[in-house]
Design a protein around this motif. Sequence first.
Motif, PDB file in Angstrom:
ATOM      1  N   VAL A  24       0.732  -1.221   0.104  1.00 10.95           N
ATOM      2  CA  VAL A  24      -0.015  -0.084  -0.062  1.00 10.95           C
ATOM      3  C   VAL A  24       0.788   1.269   0.016  1.00 10.95           C
ATOM      4  CG1 VAL A  24      -1.479   1.388   1.388  1.00 10.95           C
ATOM      5  CG2 VAL A  24      -1.988  -1.140   1.083  1.00 10.95           C
ATOM      6  N   LYS A  25       1.777   1.495   0.884  1.00 10.31           N
ATOM      7  CA  LYS A  25       2.660   2.466   0.944  1.00 10.31           C
ATOM      8  C   LYS A  25       3.577   2.590  -0.264  1.00 10.31           C
ATOM      9  CE  LYS A  25       3.445   2.242   6.027  1.00 10.31           C
ATOM     10  NZ  LYS A  25       4.752   1.980   7.114  1.00 10.31           N
ATOM     11  N   LYS A  26       4.009   1.593  -1.087  1.00  7.66           N
ATOM     12  CA  LYS A  26       4.655   1.619  -2.367  1.00  7.66           C
ATOM     13  C   LYS A  26       3.716   2.310  -3.183  1.00  7.66           C
ATOM     14  CE  LYS A  26       6.998  -1.955  -2.982  1.00  7.66           C
ATOM     15  NZ  LYS A  26       7.484  -3.378  -3.487  1.00  7.66           N
ATOM     16  N   ASN A  27       2.424   2.076  -3.286  1.00 11.45           N
ATOM     17  CA  ASN A  27       1.355   2.425  -4.362  1.00 11.45           C
ATOM     18  C   ASN A  27       0.998   3.822  -4.273  1.00 11.45           C
ATOM     19  OD1 ASN A  27       1.498   0.079  -5.919  1.00 11.45           O
ATOM     20  ND2 ASN A  27       0.215  -0.898  -4.645  1.00 11.45           N
ATOM     21  N   ILE A  28       1.328   4.469  -3.261  1.00  6.39           N
ATOM     22  CA  ILE A  28       0.746   5.723  -3.086  1.00  6.39           C
ATOM     23  C   ILE A  28       1.798   6.979  -3.689  1.00  6.39           C
ATOM     24  CG2 ILE A  28      -0.492   5.189  -1.020  1.00  6.39           C
ATOM     25  CD1 ILE A  28       1.404   6.733   0.712  1.00  6.39           C
ATOM     26  N   GLU A  29       3.015   6.240  -4.002  1.00  2.00           N
ATOM     27  CA  GLU A  29       3.863   7.309  -4.404  1.00  2.00           C
ATOM     28  C   GLU A  29       3.703   7.796  -6.016  1.00  2.00           C
ATOM     29  OE1 GLU A  29       6.450   8.968  -3.063  1.00  2.00           O
ATOM     30  OE2 GLU A  29       6.629   7.375  -1.052  1.00  2.00           O
ATOM     31  N   PHE A  30       3.824   9.257  -6.263  1.00  3.55           N
ATOM     32  CA  PHE A  30       3.738   9.464  -7.633  1.00  3.55           C
ATOM     33  C   PHE A  30       4.764  10.225  -8.146  1.00  3.55           C
ATOM     34  CE2 PHE A  30      -0.852   8.850  -7.226  1.00  3.55           C
ATOM     35  CZ  PHE A  30      -1.064   8.156  -8.747  1.00  3.55           C
ATOM     36  N   LYS A  31       5.934   9.714  -8.355  1.00  4.68           N
ATOM     37  CA  LYS A  31       7.068   9.908  -9.204  1.00  4.68           C
ATOM     38  C   LYS A  31       7.573   9.107 -10.032  1.00  4.68           C
ATOM     39  CE  LYS A  31       9.815   8.544  -5.053  1.00  4.68           C
ATOM     40  NZ  LYS A  31      10.830   8.868  -3.936  1.00  4.68           N
ATOM     41  N   GLY A  32       8.547   9.316 -10.989  1.00  9.51           N
ATOM     42  CA  GLY A  32       9.124   8.398 -11.826  1.00  9.51           C
ATOM     43  C   GLY A  32       8.123   7.962 -12.686  1.00  9.51           C
ATOM     44  N   ALA A  33       8.093   6.587 -12.802  1.00 10.50           N
ATOM     45  CA  ALA A  33       7.164   5.643 -13.758  1.00 10.50           C
ATOM     46  C   ALA A  33       5.730   6.094 -13.506  1.00 10.50           C
ATOM     47  CB  ALA A  33       7.395   4.079 -13.448  1.00 10.50           C
ATOM     48  N   ASN A  34       5.384   5.982 -12.159  1.00  7.19           N
ATOM     49  CA  ASN A  34       3.975   6.253 -11.768  1.00  7.19           C
ATOM     50  C   ASN A  34       3.416   7.587 -12.360  1.00  7.19           C
ATOM     51  OD1 ASN A  34       3.047   3.932 -10.482  1.00  7.19           O
ATOM     52  ND2 ASN A  34       2.966   4.625  -8.486  1.00  7.19           N
ATOM     53  N   LEU A  35       4.337   8.653 -12.271  1.00  8.68           N
ATOM     54  CA  LEU A  35       3.791   9.925 -12.896  1.00  8.68           C
ATOM     55  C   LEU A  35       3.728   9.936 -14.386  1.00  8.68           C
ATOM     56  CD1 LEU A  35       3.195  12.625 -11.796  1.00  8.68           C
ATOM     57  CD2 LEU A  35       5.625  13.441 -12.092  1.00  8.68           C
ATOM     58  N   TRP A  36       4.722   9.365 -15.041  1.00  7.30           N
ATOM     59  CA  TRP A  36       4.466   9.002 -16.509  1.00  7.30           C
ATOM     60  C   TRP A  36       3.448   8.198 -16.891  1.00  7.30           C
ATOM     61  CZ3 TRP A  36       7.080  11.268 -20.294  1.00  7.30           C
ATOM     62  CH2 TRP A  36       8.266  11.969 -20.182  1.00  7.30           C
ATOM     63  N   ILE A  37       3.169   7.366 -16.145  1.00 10.14           N
ATOM     64  CA  ILE A  37       1.866   6.261 -16.501  1.00 10.14           C
ATOM     65  C   ILE A  37       0.900   7.262 -16.259  1.00 10.14           C
ATOM     66  CG2 ILE A  37       0.493   4.380 -15.637  1.00 10.14           C
ATOM     67  CD1 ILE A  37       3.205   2.968 -15.000  1.00 10.14           C
ATOM     68  N   LEU A  38       0.472   7.835 -15.252  1.00 13.76           N
ATOM     69  CA  LEU A  38      -0.662   8.786 -15.172  1.00 13.76           C
ATOM     70  C   LEU A  38      -0.972   9.599 -16.027  1.00 13.76           C
ATOM     71  CD1 LEU A  38      -2.970   9.824 -12.958  1.00 13.76           C
ATOM     72  CD2 LEU A  38      -1.074  11.429 -12.067  1.00 13.76           C
ATOM     73  N   SER A  64      -4.710   3.475 -15.233  1.00 15.47           N
ATOM     74  CA  SER A  64      -4.362   4.442 -14.174  1.00 15.47           C
ATOM     75  C   SER A  64      -4.024   3.861 -12.867  1.00 15.47           C
ATOM     76  CB  SER A  64      -5.814   5.202 -14.056  1.00 15.47           C
ATOM     77  OG  SER A  64      -5.856   5.900 -12.836  1.00 15.47           O
ATOM     78  N   PRO A  65      -2.954   4.610 -12.137  1.00 16.00           N
ATOM     79  CA  PRO A  65      -2.402   4.131 -10.843  1.00 16.00           C
ATOM     80  C   PRO A  65      -3.102   5.286  -9.716  1.00 16.00           C
ATOM     81  CG  PRO A  65      -1.042   5.842 -11.931  1.00 16.00           C
ATOM     82  CD  PRO A  65      -2.045   5.662 -12.923  1.00 16.00           C
ATOM     83  N   LEU A  66      -4.446   5.745 -10.053  1.00 17.66           N
ATOM     84  CA  LEU A  66      -4.854   6.622  -9.177  1.00 17.66           C
ATOM     85  C   LEU A  66      -5.598   6.137  -7.971  1.00 17.66           C
ATOM     86  CD1 LEU A  66      -6.859   9.453 -11.308  1.00 17.66           C
ATOM     87  CD2 LEU A  66      -5.114   9.843  -9.439  1.00 17.66           C
ATOM     88  N   MET A  67      -5.855   4.659  -8.092  1.00 19.56           N
ATOM     89  CA  MET A  67      -6.370   3.929  -6.873  1.00 19.56           C
ATOM     90  C   MET A  67      -5.489   3.840  -5.591  1.00 19.56           C
ATOM     91  SD  MET A  67      -9.679   2.697  -7.040  1.00 19.56           S
ATOM     92  CE  MET A  67      -9.509   0.900  -6.139  1.00 19.56           C
ATOM     93  N   GLY A  68      -3.928   3.890  -6.014  1.00 20.18           N
ATOM     94  CA  GLY A  68      -3.128   3.655  -4.908  1.00 20.18           C
ATOM     95  C   GLY A  68      -3.484   4.740  -3.633  1.00 20.18           C
ATOM     96  N   ASN A  91       0.052  13.078  -2.153  1.00 25.03           N
ATOM     97  CA  ASN A  91       0.245  12.113  -3.291  1.00 25.03           C
ATOM     98  C   ASN A  91      -0.917  12.331  -4.211  1.00 25.03           C
ATOM     99  OD1 ASN A  91       3.090  11.101  -3.757  1.00 25.03           O
ATOM    100  ND2 ASN A  91       2.486  10.801  -1.512  1.00 25.03           N
ATOM    101  N   LEU A  92      -2.355  12.131  -3.395  1.00 23.37           N
ATOM    102  CA  LEU A  92      -3.590  12.077  -4.543  1.00 23.37           C
ATOM    103  C   LEU A  92      -3.998  13.602  -4.750  1.00 23.37           C
ATOM    104  CD1 LEU A  92      -6.131  11.000  -5.030  1.00 23.37           C
ATOM    105  CD2 LEU A  92      -7.200  11.473  -2.853  1.00 23.37           C
TER     106      LEU A  92
END
Length: 436
Positions: A24-38, A64-68, A91-92
């Motif tokens: 859960v903690k890992k999926n809340i981050e929005f940087k690097g790959a997660n930000l590009w995917i978003l 979409s990674p927004l659920m994290g 992060n949200l």
Amino acid sequence: MRRITDILNLKEGEDDRARTLENVKKNIEFKGANLWILACAIIVASVGLNVNSTAVIIGAMLISPLMGPILGAGFALGIYDFKLLKKSLKNLLNATAVSLTVSTLYFYLSPFKDVQSELLARTSPNIYDILIAFFGGIVGVIAITRAEKGNPIPGVAIATALMPPLCTAGYGIATSQWTFFLGAFYLYCINCVFIGIATFLIIKYLNYPAVKQVDEKQQKRVKFIIAFLITAMLLPSGYLAFSLYREQQFKKNVELFIENEFSSKGYTVVYKKTDFNPKKKKIELAFLSKRFDSLEIKALKDKINDNQYLKGAYLFIRQDTTDRFNALKGDILSQIKGSENEMNLKDVKIMQLEKQLAANKFDSKQLLKESRALFPSIISLSITKSTLTTQKDSLIPLTAVIYDSPRSLSIPDQEKLRNWLNQRLMVKDVELFKKQ
């Protein structure tokens, strides 16, 4: 009773709690790959909304990674980890800001800004969206706490749509349509809040241990915040759901009214417009040939007021006020009972009218006014008698009608216009042509 408890037991098949919390903690981050995917998912969803493609929108929801961070916030509330809660909300907020920026920029630059049905579907949230978000959130949090993750997560991403409302909100900003922005952003908030609340309840049910001792005052504060958020989302969405029900009933009863009072009696409706506004409902109709007198209109209005869903609606029947040529002829012939001089005079008038028709002298100005009453999109009209020559040198007479409109009339509207013109001009050979 014990068997039922075993059947409903959520603890069976549960993953290691420390591992679950770490994921859960890992999926809340929005940087690097997660930000590009978003950012890419937002563009894909915006394109899907722009071209009205359901398949493309579903694809965007799946990546979409927004659920994290939403699940992270619900998780943090459930274990009273306020540091994790703060990080999740931050992060949200960042993800929301990035999504709005990217979608606004896309729709601002896009040459296609027409309102599509997929866009409209995200602007009027109601109580059903709350139910979808809540139960979808329950499925989502149950799935992430399982050792065997299974297939629910993609389904949850599609059902609890987060990307399309954000993209629609961006469309509202880009086109300065603030009702679109407010409605879509409210739907996004509903999804976030009720997914988070569902996560909180399941985590409490599973008895995840609190990260630290929490006093009663803090627990009450958390419960008050949750109760406030539920109320803030439920009241407006409940009202919107009730309004939607009333509007559907209004439209359904309008159709029944038209069928019972007009269609079943052989009257052809060539124009219909309904406006559902709780303060001023309106039914606007026009007919091919039937003309109603004041007593008939009053009787129709009384029937409308007797219907609980139509009561108070204003009925307006469009009827041109000029005498048609056939009506004028009938009036002249009915009055030829006077002196011989009067008869001759009215015979002359009839001949003049017939010559006017034969000479192709139509009152285009008046016909344009009448046609715009039925088809408001028409901006100009030209009518001429013509003859079509075929390969076999045969001649086919026709009445050519050239109209100009910002957009082409639909096939049913063209048929209605053709029937009306045949009746209005007392011919049977009207052919329509759109000005190029």
